[in-house]
Design a protein around this motif. Structure first.
Motif, PDB file in Angstrom:
ATOM      1  N   ARG A 149      37.805 112.956  38.899  1.00 31.48           N
ATOM      2  CA  ARG A 149      36.873 114.010  39.487  1.00 31.48           C
ATOM      3  C   ARG A 149      37.848 114.735  40.430  1.00 31.48           C
ATOM      4  N   GLY A 150      37.581 116.066  40.069  1.00 34.28           N
ATOM      5  CA  GLY A 150      38.112 117.042  41.071  1.00 34.28           C
ATOM      6  C   GLY A 150      39.545 117.383  40.719  1.00 34.28           C
ATOM      7  N   CYS A 151      40.324 116.871  39.617  1.00 37.02           N
ATOM      8  CA  CYS A 151      41.700 116.848  39.562  1.00 37.02           C
ATOM      9  C   CYS A 151      41.986 117.803  38.258  1.00 37.02           C
ATOM     10  N   ALA A 152      41.164 118.427  37.438  1.00 33.57           N
ATOM     11  CA  ALA A 152      41.276 119.108  36.277  1.00 33.57           C
ATOM     12  C   ALA A 152      42.182 120.213  36.770  1.00 33.57           C
ATOM     13  N   LEU A 153      42.939 120.603  35.550  1.00 32.81           N
ATOM     14  CA  LEU A 153      44.063 121.810  35.957  1.00 32.81           C
ATOM     15  C   LEU A 153      43.113 122.989  35.410  1.00 32.81           C
ATOM     16  N   LEU A 154      43.037 124.003  36.690  1.00 42.23           N
ATOM     17  CA  LEU A 154      42.407 125.170  36.122  1.00 42.23           C
ATOM     18  C   LEU A 154      43.204 126.325  36.104  1.00 42.23           C
ATOM     19  N   ARG A 155      42.771 127.433  35.824  1.00 44.65           N
ATOM     20  CA  ARG A 155      43.488 128.756  35.532  1.00 44.65           C
ATOM     21  C   ARG A 155      43.672 129.282  36.840  1.00 44.65           C
ATOM     22  N   ASN A 156      42.960 129.071  38.024  1.00 45.04           N
ATOM     23  CA  ASN A 156      42.981 129.907  39.107  1.00 45.04           C
ATOM     24  C   ASN A 156      43.911 129.294  40.488  1.00 45.04           C
ATOM     25  N   GLY A 157      44.749 128.282  40.227  1.00 43.79           N
ATOM     26  CA  GLY A 157      45.467 127.856  41.335  1.00 43.79           C
ATOM     27  C   GLY A 157      46.916 128.394  41.497  1.00 43.79           C
ATOM     28  N   ALA A 158      47.464 129.217  40.655  1.00 47.06           N
ATOM     29  CA  ALA A 158      48.820 129.805  40.806  1.00 47.06           C
ATOM     30  C   ALA A 158      48.982 130.514  42.056  1.00 47.06           C
ATOM     31  N   LYS A 159      50.065 130.427  42.593  1.00 51.06           N
ATOM     32  CA  LYS A 159      50.413 130.823  43.897  1.00 51.06           C
ATOM     33  C   LYS A 159      51.656 131.728  43.952  1.00 51.06           C
ATOM     34  N   PRO A 160      51.932 132.946  44.469  1.00 57.87           N
ATOM     35  CA  PRO A 160      53.250 133.516  44.529  1.00 57.87           C
ATOM     36  C   PRO A 160      54.392 132.414  44.975  1.00 57.87           C
ATOM     37  N   GLY A 161      55.573 132.486  44.245  1.00 49.83           N
ATOM     38  CA  GLY A 161      56.457 131.888  44.536  1.00 49.83           C
ATOM     39  C   GLY A 161      56.618 130.574  43.542  1.00 49.83           C
ATOM     40  N   ASP A 162      55.718 130.229  42.781  1.00 46.90           N
ATOM     41  CA  ASP A 162      55.325 128.991  41.899  1.00 46.90           C
ATOM     42  C   ASP A 162      56.153 129.469  40.781  1.00 46.90           C
ATOM     43  N   LEU A 163      57.090 128.567  39.961  1.00 46.49           N
ATOM     44  CA  LEU A 163      57.642 128.726  38.644  1.00 46.49           C
ATOM     45  C   LEU A 163      56.409 128.816  37.513  1.00 46.49           C
ATOM     46  N   SER A 193      47.409 130.073  23.090  1.00 46.53           N
ATOM     47  CA  SER A 193      46.641 130.368  21.579  1.00 46.53           C
ATOM     48  C   SER A 193      46.576 131.766  21.091  1.00 46.53           C
ATOM     49  N   ASP A 194      46.733 132.591  21.970  1.00 43.48           N
ATOM     50  CA  ASP A 194      46.602 134.082  21.795  1.00 43.48           C
ATOM     51  C   ASP A 194      47.771 134.714  22.184  1.00 43.48           C
ATOM     52  N   GLY A 195      49.028 134.306  22.454  1.00 45.62           N
ATOM     53  CA  GLY A 195      50.204 134.842  22.836  1.00 45.62           C
ATOM     54  C   GLY A 195      50.508 134.482  24.324  1.00 45.62           C
ATOM     55  N   LEU A 196      51.633 134.514  24.542  1.00 45.76           N
ATOM     56  CA  LEU A 196      52.142 134.240  25.987  1.00 45.76           C
ATOM     57  C   LEU A 196      51.722 135.050  27.033  1.00 45.76           C
ATOM     58  N   ILE A 197      51.810 136.396  26.688  1.00 50.35           N
ATOM     59  CA  ILE A 197      51.400 137.191  27.757  1.00 50.35           C
ATOM     60  C   ILE A 197      50.018 137.404  28.030  1.00 50.35           C
ATOM     61  N   GLN A 198      49.358 137.571  27.036  1.00 46.01           N
ATOM     62  CA  GLN A 198      47.815 137.524  27.210  1.00 46.01           C
ATOM     63  C   GLN A 198      47.154 136.207  27.645  1.00 46.01           C
ATOM     64  N   ASP A 199      47.944 135.065  27.372  1.00 47.47           N
ATOM     65  CA  ASP A 199      47.387 133.740  27.892  1.00 47.47           C
ATOM     66  C   ASP A 199      47.748 133.653  29.623  1.00 47.47           C
ATOM     67  N   LEU A 200      49.063 134.188  29.877  1.00 50.61           N
ATOM     68  CA  LEU A 200      49.580 134.267  31.115  1.00 50.61           C
ATOM     69  C   LEU A 200      48.760 135.261  31.933  1.00 50.61           C
ATOM     70  N   GLN A 201      48.173 136.340  31.372  1.00 50.64           N
ATOM     71  CA  GLN A 201      47.239 137.103  32.117  1.00 50.64           C
ATOM     72  C   GLN A 201      46.006 136.357  32.540  1.00 50.64           C
ATOM     73  N   HIS A 202      45.389 135.291  31.615  1.00 46.29           N
ATOM     74  CA  HIS A 202      44.409 134.745  32.070  1.00 46.29           C
ATOM     75  C   HIS A 202      44.560 133.914  33.242  1.00 46.29           C
ATOM     76  N   ILE A 203      45.624 133.415  33.489  1.00 47.97           N
ATOM     77  CA  ILE A 203      46.053 132.806  34.701  1.00 47.97           C
ATOM     78  C   ILE A 203      46.283 133.493  35.942  1.00 47.97           C
ATOM     79  N   LEU A 204      46.831 134.655  35.702  1.00 43.88           N
ATOM     80  CA  LEU A 204      47.035 135.466  36.698  1.00 43.88           C
ATOM     81  C   LEU A 204      45.561 136.127  37.290  1.00 43.88           C
ATOM     82  N   SER A 205      44.825 136.784  36.237  1.00 45.27           N
ATOM     83  CA  SER A 205      43.840 137.263  36.628  1.00 45.27           C
ATOM     84  C   SER A 205      42.624 136.284  37.698  1.00 45.27           C
ATOM     85  N   ALA A 206      42.868 135.128  36.874  1.00 44.63           N
ATOM     86  CA  ALA A 206      42.030 134.001  37.809  1.00 44.63           C
ATOM     87  C   ALA A 206      42.446 133.605  39.115  1.00 44.63           C
ATOM     88  N   SER A 207      43.706 133.654  39.160  1.00 41.15           N
ATOM     89  CA  SER A 207      44.492 133.403  40.360  1.00 41.15           C
ATOM     90  C   SER A 207      44.925 134.517  41.343  1.00 41.15           C
TER      91      SER A 207
END
Ligand code: ADP
Ligand code: MG
Length: 331
Positions: A142-156, A213-227
């Motif tokens: 509970r509460g531990c799922a990995l989401l797309r919205n947690g990326a922070k500047p400085g993260d690798l 599943s749709d290519g690195l750049i596009q999928d990375l952008q999903h993380i970036l816009s959520a975060s």
């Protein structure tokens, strides 16, 4: 005489469950619904993916591989959320009853299900143009799922495995490329290995995660816009397989083209995640400590501030401007 709907289900889908652990299944195939037990302290992660003939796969694809992949792409979604796969349902539309095809399809499906201890708990069987819809369900604390919205500047920014082979496999079939390691690329496209073990491990370490599943750049952008962040990617760090490097060395594929497959090709089903540098160190200790040898992880860039979800590409510290033609691989 051709098999009826219910005998078909019994023969190719229900019976094949027998050697998979059926813990947490109160009622499985055979009633109107499956009834599943969710342990205290966990949440249910649910995902659905459809594979349609002529859209997601070639009609004459090996049915074993189709059965395998239809489950694999779903397990990959659970991996991206850090959920442990438990149950799956399968809706299949068949043009006719071809027992040899069904036998191979279900063998591929259950080979992967067994590897991940997933139980098929229900589905639907209909007649029509070939199409497969799988819904996988998993458990996450509970509460531990990995989401797309947690990326922070400085993260690798990290990826598992290697990139581009699935896209090369597809290009090979569409454009009749002539390659030395042709079989390897077809396998990469058709026998996807979902990264569930890694996904479960990332729950305690990564700040955001997605499967590619749709290519690195596009999928990375999903993380970036959520975060609400941007990112820098070092293209020379993109992990390419030894087989793909061999094609480059043999001039069958240019390095630029290989990088384009790695950046924009889909079908890799690797995990792409952001992680705090300190967490990355402890993850490396875990993944390198014998019992947790999972899969290679490569740092390919860094999360940056900037809310517009831009991906800045660099090659050996030189900025590549995709829009000005310096990076003409996108043309
Ligand atoms: P209903 O009409 O009540 O929806 P069905 O007659 O379609 O049920 O299905 C009978 C049982 O077989 C149900 O438990 C259903 O979940 C299961 N089932 C149907 N098709 C499949 C399949 N392809 N794989 C696994 N289980 C299936
Ligand atoms: Mg019913």
């Amino acid at each position: 005489m051709s098999l009826g709907e219910f005998d078909l289900i019994k023969q190719y889908f229900n019976k094949k469950n027998s050697d998979v652990e059926k813990a947490l299944v109160a009622i499985g195939i055979g009633d109107d619904c499956a009834i599943l037990d969710i342990p205290n302290g966990y949440q249910l992660a649910v995902t659905t993916d459809s594979l349609v003939s002529g859209v997601h796969f070639f009609e004459d694809v090996d049915p074993y591989r189709l059965g395998y992949k239809s489950l694999a792409v779903n397990l990959s979604d659970l991996a991206a959320m850090g959920a442990e796969p438990k149950w799956v349902s399968l809706a299949i539309t068949l043009p006719d009853v071809n027992e040899q095809w069904l036998s191979e399809f279900s063998r591929g499906f259950f080979d992967l299900a067994k590897q991940h201890q997933v139980t098929l708990v229900g589905g639907d069987t209909t007649k029509g143009p070939l199409s497969i819809t799988v819904s996988a369900k998993g458990l996450v604390k509970r509460g531990c799922a990995l989401l797309r919205n947690g990326a922070k500047p400085g993260d690798l920014i990290c990826v598992s495995g290697t990139l581009g082979d699935g896209a090369v496999g597809l290009a090979q079939q569409l454009e009749s490329l002539s390659l030395i390691n042709a079989v390897h690329f077809t396998d990469a496209l058709e026998i996807t290995e979902p990264r569930n073990q890694l996904g479960c491990l990332l729950v305690d370490h990564a700040s955001a995660c997605i499967d590619i599943s749709d290519g690195l750049i596009q999928d990375l952008q999903h993380i970036l816009s959520a975060s609400q962040c941007s990112a820098k990617i070092n293209t020379e760090k993109l992990p390419l397989s030894t087989q793909l490097r061999h094609e480059i060395d043999s001039h069958c594929i240019s390095l630029a083209q290989a990088q384009r497959y790695a950046l924009t090709g889909g079908d890799d089903y690797e995990l792409l995640f952001s992680i705090d540098p300190q967490q990355y160190s402890s993850l490396c200790t875990l993944t390198n400590s014998g019992q947790n040898m999972i899969t290679d992880i490569t740092v390919i860039g860094e999360v940056m501030s900037g809310k517009c979800a831009s991906v800045h590409l660099f090659e050996n510290n030189q900025r590549i401007d995709a829009t000005l033609g310096g990076w003409d691989h996108f043309k």
